[in-house]
Design a protein around this motif. Structure first.
Motif, PDB file in Angstrom:
ATOM      1  N   HIS A  38     -14.069   3.018  21.791  1.00 38.71           N
ATOM      2  CA  HIS A  38     -14.867   2.741  20.082  1.00 38.71           C
ATOM      3  C   HIS A  38     -12.922   1.410  20.461  1.00 38.71           C
ATOM      4  N   GLU A  39     -13.380  -0.104  20.111  1.00 34.90           N
ATOM      5  CA  GLU A  39     -12.481  -0.566  20.855  1.00 34.90           C
ATOM      6  C   GLU A  39     -11.160  -0.945  19.805  1.00 34.90           C
ATOM      7  N   ALA A  40     -10.056  -1.313  19.790  1.00 29.47           N
ATOM      8  CA  ALA A  40      -8.962  -1.351  19.021  1.00 29.47           C
ATOM      9  C   ALA A  40      -8.163  -2.185  19.530  1.00 29.47           C
ATOM     10  N   SER A  84      -8.120  -1.804  14.138  1.00 25.07           N
ATOM     11  CA  SER A  84      -7.443  -1.337  14.883  1.00 25.07           C
ATOM     12  C   SER A  84      -7.830   0.555  15.534  1.00 25.07           C
ATOM     13  N   ALA A  85      -7.069   0.656  16.020  1.00 26.39           N
ATOM     14  CA  ALA A  85      -6.830   2.239  16.632  1.00 26.39           C
ATOM     15  C   ALA A  85      -7.104   3.314  15.191  1.00 26.39           C
ATOM     16  N   ALA A 112     -10.381   3.341  13.819  1.00 23.38           N
ATOM     17  CA  ALA A 112     -11.614   3.249  15.128  1.00 23.38           C
ATOM     18  C   ALA A 112     -11.818   5.252  15.130  1.00 23.38           C
ATOM     19  N   LEU A 157     -12.452  10.583  20.731  1.00 23.84           N
ATOM     20  CA  LEU A 157     -11.981   9.125  21.178  1.00 23.84           C
ATOM     21  C   LEU A 157     -11.938   8.436  21.958  1.00 23.84           C
ATOM     22  N   LEU A 214      -9.496   4.743  23.155  1.00 20.45           N
ATOM     23  CA  LEU A 214      -9.925   3.485  22.534  1.00 20.45           C
ATOM     24  C   LEU A 214      -9.757   2.957  23.879  1.00 20.45           C
ATOM     25  N   LEU A 233      -7.519  -3.162  23.863  1.00 22.59           N
ATOM     26  CA  LEU A 233      -6.413  -2.916  23.599  1.00 22.59           C
ATOM     27  C   LEU A 233      -5.402  -4.257  23.300  1.00 22.59           C
TER      28      LEU A 233
END
Length: 169
Positions: A131-133, A142-143, A146, A158, A160, A163
């Motif tokens: 997942h992008e964060a 955001s983290a 996510a 997960l 990330l 970033l």
């Protein structure tokens, strides 16, 4: 697989094609994606046509449009099943669900998106949710957001990606 038309997702396509050609690939390369993303990848690649037109043994590109819909089939063969679903990014964009048909292992991939129930759906019970964060800006997560999607999906792990600049520790 091209998920959307933003530069950070299509601008490397000409270099990718050159690298696989130099590595000795000559059979067709399938390129899957929703039509706006494929169109941008075509334009990016065509920008170099005055140079690459003489490269006769370059692998042909097999453009494969993907429906912009829930559970759209991206790829399905004995090894992989890949499906897509729209996600929220300001332009047409899809997240992915990738399953190994040999091991049963599954990865959900958000691409660039604001928190989305479709990403939770793609990542349901997955071994990994990628997942992008990049932050809470429009079309991004955001983290902590996510992490909430990963929990909703009941993903095992997960990862990330995408970033924001700065310290990652």
């Amino acid at each position: 697989i091209v998920t959307h038309a933003h530069p950070d997702h299509v601008s490397g396509f000409p270099l990718f094609m050159e690298k696989i050609w130099l590595a000795g690939r000559h059979q067709p390369i399938p390129v899957c994606g929703i039509e706006p993303a494929l169109e941008q990848a075509r334009k990016t690649f065509d920008a170099f046509s005055t140079i690459t037109d003489g490269w006769d043994d370059m692998p042909p590109i097999d453009w494969r449009p993907v429906d912009y819909a829930m559970d759209a089939t991206v790829w399905d063969d004995a090894t992989w099943t890949v499906t897509a679903a729209p996600v929220e990014h300001g332009i047409p964009n899809v997240g992915l669900r990738i399953q190994s048909n040999r091991s049963g292992g599954t990865v959900g991939y958000s691409c660039d998106t604001a928190p989305s129930g479709n990403v939770a759906y793609l990542g349901r019970d997955a071994d990994w949710l990628v997942h992008e964060a990049n932050g809470t800006g429009e079309g991004h997560s955001s983290a902590p957001q996510a992490a909430r999607i990963a929990k909703q999906a009941q993903a095992n792990r997960l990862l990330l990606v995408h970033l924001p600049p700065g310290n990652k520790q």
